[in-house]
Design a protein around this motif. Structure first.
Motif, PDB file in Angstrom:
ATOM      1  N   SER A  36      22.843  -8.857 112.316  1.00  0.00           N
ATOM      2  CA  SER A  36      23.689  -9.822 111.598  1.00  0.00           C
ATOM      3  C   SER A  36      22.882 -10.327 110.403  1.00  0.00           C
ATOM      4  N   PRO A  37      23.426 -10.216 109.182  1.00  0.00           N
ATOM      5  CA  PRO A  37      22.624 -10.466 107.991  1.00  0.00           C
ATOM      6  C   PRO A  37      22.296 -11.939 107.726  1.00  0.00           C
ATOM      7  N   HIS A  38      21.324 -12.094 106.839  1.00  0.00           N
ATOM      8  CA  HIS A  38      20.957 -13.387 106.254  1.00  0.00           C
ATOM      9  C   HIS A  38      20.736 -14.446 107.347  1.00  0.00           C
ATOM     10  N   ARG A  39      21.533 -15.524 107.342  1.00  0.00           N
ATOM     11  CA  ARG A  39      21.282 -16.610 108.304  1.00  0.00           C
ATOM     12  C   ARG A  39      22.267 -16.589 109.475  1.00  0.00           C
ATOM     13  N   ILE A  47      17.084 -13.221 107.665  1.00  0.00           N
ATOM     14  CA  ILE A  47      16.399 -11.931 107.791  1.00  0.00           C
ATOM     15  C   ILE A  47      16.631 -11.102 106.515  1.00  0.00           C
ATOM     16  N   CYS A  48      17.126 -11.781 105.475  1.00  0.00           N
ATOM     17  CA  CYS A  48      17.273 -11.183 104.141  1.00  0.00           C
ATOM     18  C   CYS A  48      16.642 -12.163 103.155  1.00  0.00           C
ATOM     19  N   PRO A  49      15.308 -12.159 103.017  1.00  0.00           N
ATOM     20  CA  PRO A  49      14.633 -13.234 102.280  1.00  0.00           C
ATOM     21  C   PRO A  49      15.045 -13.395 100.822  1.00  0.00           C
ATOM     22  N   LYS A  50      15.546 -12.358 100.190  1.00  0.00           N
ATOM     23  CA  LYS A  50      15.935 -12.471  98.774  1.00  0.00           C
ATOM     24  C   LYS A  50      17.442 -12.314  98.582  1.00  0.00           C
ATOM     25  N   ALA A  51      18.203 -12.632  99.606  1.00  0.00           N
ATOM     26  CA  ALA A  51      19.672 -12.536  99.475  1.00  0.00           C
ATOM     27  C   ALA A  51      20.156 -13.517  98.416  1.00  0.00           C
ATOM     28  N   SER A  52      21.169 -13.128  97.682  1.00  0.00           N
ATOM     29  CA  SER A  52      21.769 -14.039  96.700  1.00  0.00           C
ATOM     30  C   SER A  52      23.016 -14.646  97.326  1.00  0.00           C
ATOM     31  N   GLY A  54      25.962 -14.480  96.164  1.00  0.00           N
ATOM     32  CA  GLY A  54      27.049 -13.492  96.056  1.00  0.00           C
ATOM     33  C   GLY A  54      26.954 -12.415  97.109  1.00  0.00           C
ATOM     34  N   CYS A  55      25.749 -11.886  97.331  1.00  0.00           N
ATOM     35  CA  CYS A  55      25.636 -10.793  98.308  1.00  0.00           C
ATOM     36  C   CYS A  55      25.847 -11.319  99.718  1.00  0.00           C
ATOM     37  N   ALA A  56      25.333 -12.507  99.989  1.00  0.00           N
ATOM     38  CA  ALA A  56      25.518 -13.062 101.339  1.00  0.00           C
ATOM     39  C   ALA A  56      26.997 -13.276 101.632  1.00  0.00           C
ATOM     40  N   ALA A  57      27.739 -13.725 100.609  1.00  0.00           N
ATOM     41  CA  ALA A  57      29.168 -13.972 100.814  1.00  0.00           C
ATOM     42  C   ALA A  57      29.941 -12.676 100.981  1.00  0.00           C
ATOM     43  N   ALA A  58      29.481 -11.646 100.293  1.00  0.00           N
ATOM     44  CA  ALA A  58      30.233 -10.386 100.295  1.00  0.00           C
ATOM     45  C   ALA A  58      29.627  -9.354 101.238  1.00  0.00           C
ATOM     46  N   CYS A  59      28.681  -9.777 102.070  1.00  0.00           N
ATOM     47  CA  CYS A  59      27.901  -8.805 102.841  1.00  0.00           C
ATOM     48  C   CYS A  59      28.758  -7.924 103.726  1.00  0.00           C
ATOM     49  N   LEU A  60      28.294  -6.681 103.833  1.00  0.00           N
ATOM     50  CA  LEU A  60      29.034  -5.675 104.594  1.00  0.00           C
ATOM     51  C   LEU A  60      29.157  -5.991 106.076  1.00  0.00           C
ATOM     52  N   GLY A 117      20.481  -1.716 108.099  1.00  0.00           N
ATOM     53  CA  GLY A 117      21.901  -1.475 107.830  1.00  0.00           C
ATOM     54  C   GLY A 117      22.541  -2.712 107.218  1.00  0.00           C
ATOM     55  N   THR A 118      22.277  -3.860 107.806  1.00  0.00           N
ATOM     56  CA  THR A 118      22.777  -5.147 107.287  1.00  0.00           C
ATOM     57  C   THR A 118      21.694  -6.214 107.509  1.00  0.00           C
ATOM     58  N   SER A 119      20.514  -5.911 106.994  1.00  0.00           N
ATOM     59  CA  SER A 119      19.390  -6.856 107.053  1.00  0.00           C
ATOM     60  C   SER A 119      18.433  -6.443 105.938  1.00  0.00           C
ATOM     61  N   ASP A 120      17.360  -7.188 105.756  1.00  0.00           N
ATOM     62  CA  ASP A 120      16.371  -6.808 104.728  1.00  0.00           C
ATOM     63  C   ASP A 120      14.982  -7.173 105.243  1.00  0.00           C
ATOM     64  N   ILE A 121      14.594  -6.468 106.292  1.00  0.00           N
ATOM     65  CA  ILE A 121      13.330  -6.746 106.977  1.00  0.00           C
ATOM     66  C   ILE A 121      12.262  -5.774 106.458  1.00  0.00           C
ATOM     67  N   THR A 147      17.010  -2.616  99.488  1.00  0.00           N
ATOM     68  CA  THR A 147      16.381  -3.931  99.593  1.00  0.00           C
ATOM     69  C   THR A 147      16.613  -4.777  98.335  1.00  0.00           C
ATOM     70  N   LYS A 148      16.665  -6.082  98.536  1.00  0.00           N
ATOM     71  CA  LYS A 148      16.666  -7.004  97.392  1.00  0.00           C
ATOM     72  C   LYS A 148      15.309  -7.677  97.267  1.00  0.00           C
ATOM     73  N   ASN A 149      14.424  -7.360  98.167  1.00  0.00           N
ATOM     74  CA  ASN A 149      13.101  -7.975  98.177  1.00  0.00           C
ATOM     75  C   ASN A 149      12.144  -7.148  97.310  1.00  0.00           C
TER      76      ASN A 149
HETATM   77  S1  SF4 Z   1      23.890  -7.647 101.081  1.00  0.00           S
HETATM   78 FE1  SF4 Z   1      21.883  -7.103 101.936  1.00  0.00          FE
HETATM   79  S2  SF4 Z   1      20.494  -8.788 101.358  1.00  0.00           S
HETATM   80 FE2  SF4 Z   1      22.607  -9.518 101.042  1.00  0.00          FE
HETATM   81  S3  SF4 Z   1      23.079 -10.581 102.978  1.00  0.00           S
HETATM   82 FE3  SF4 Z   1      23.825  -8.473 103.177  1.00  0.00          FE
HETATM   83  S4  SF4 Z   1      22.162  -7.317 104.142  1.00  0.00           S
HETATM   84 FE4  SF4 Z   1      21.322  -9.238 103.387  1.00  0.00          FE
END
Ligand code: SF4
Length: 247
Positions: A36-39, A47-52, A54-60, A117-121, A147-149
């Motif tokens: 499960s992404p981000h927070r 678990i996505c330290p550089k999530a924005s 926009g990406c967190a809201a639209a995450c897959l 897959g849906t994280s950025d570790i 990665t966004k990191n």
């Molecule tokens: S798009 Fe990537 S970095 Fe952003 S919340 Fe989803 S998994 Fe994390």
């Protein structure tokens, strides 16, 4: 906050993804670890330290198969497992990949693994067995991730790990610096253009075999509509996380 309780999942890696099935036609079996992404876990730790935003809201996490509640629960459980008992989680991952590697070696088939897959570790920073990372333990397996990191590119990455930088509304300048060095950059569009900022755009939706891509290109990905109830698909474009090219 302490992570909530979890159960040991039957497996960590899955293979039932529409895009990776396309890769099978090219002879590659792909395994992906979805969390499960981000927070989106009980600790609120990202678990996505550089999530924005926009990406967190639209995450897959919420799109495609991810809109099914039982799948979300399973992915969240894996995150709770990772946050609660890192050693046990990494040992399970190691055993699972060992089994996959053996199976494909005996079959004589090719395998690729995506751990985010849906994280950025930063998987390259974890030592699992004999002081080795997962990449060092399985040198014949091709790993890849998005990665966004950008900090992950500061160190030399393992040769069997292809890492693609993901552009968002907050990191385009960094993305353009990285592509100059030959690192591919994934960009989400409504409709794929031929070029972006002067760089060739390839269709990243044809398959997920990112290690086969030429270097120094934009990996164009079409925005995937978030299908769960109450989803707001506008935010991806309004935030400029996804880029509108269609008239
Ligand atoms: S798009 Fe990537 S970095 Fe952003 S919340 Fe989803 S998994 Fe994390």
């Amino acid at each position: 906050m302490k992570p909530k309780s979890y159960y040991i999942p039957t497996s960590l890696l899955t293979t039932n993804n529409a895009k990776t099935i396309k890769g099978e036609k090219l002879g590659w079996k792909t395994y992906i670890l979805y969390m499960s992404p981000h927070r989106q876990n009980s600790t609120g730790k990202s678990i996505c330290p550089k999530a924005s935003a926009g990406c967190a809201a639209a995450c897959l996490f919420m799109s495609g198969h991810g809109s099914m509640t039982n799948i979300q629960k399973g992915r969240t459980n894996k995150t709770e497992f990772f946050l609660s008992d890192r050693t046990k989680f990494l040992n399970m991952l190691y055993i699972e990949i060992a089994q996959i590697e053996l199976k494909h070696r005996l079959e004589g088939t090719k395998v690729t693994i995506r751990l985010n897959g849906t994280s950025d570790i930063s998987w390259e920073s974890f030592k699992i067995v004999d002081n080795k990372t997962i990449f060092e333990l399985f040198p014949s397996v091709q790993f890849y991730d998005y990665t966004k990191n950008y900090l992950r590119f500061n160190k030399e990455l393992p040769k069997n790990y292809r890492l693609i930088f993901s552009r968002s509304e907050t990191n385009e300048a960094i993305a353009m610096e990285l592509i100059k060095k030959g690192i591919n950059v994934a960009v989400v569009f409504d409709k794929l253009p031929k070029k972006f900022n002067g760089y060739k755009v390839i269709n990243g939706d044809l398959n997920d075999l990112r290690h086969l891509d030429p270097k120094g290109v934009i990996v164009g990905l079409k925005y995937k509509i978030v299908t769960n109830k109450g989803a707001n698909n506008k935010i991806a474009f309004e935030s400029n996380f996804a880029i509108r090219t269609a008239a």
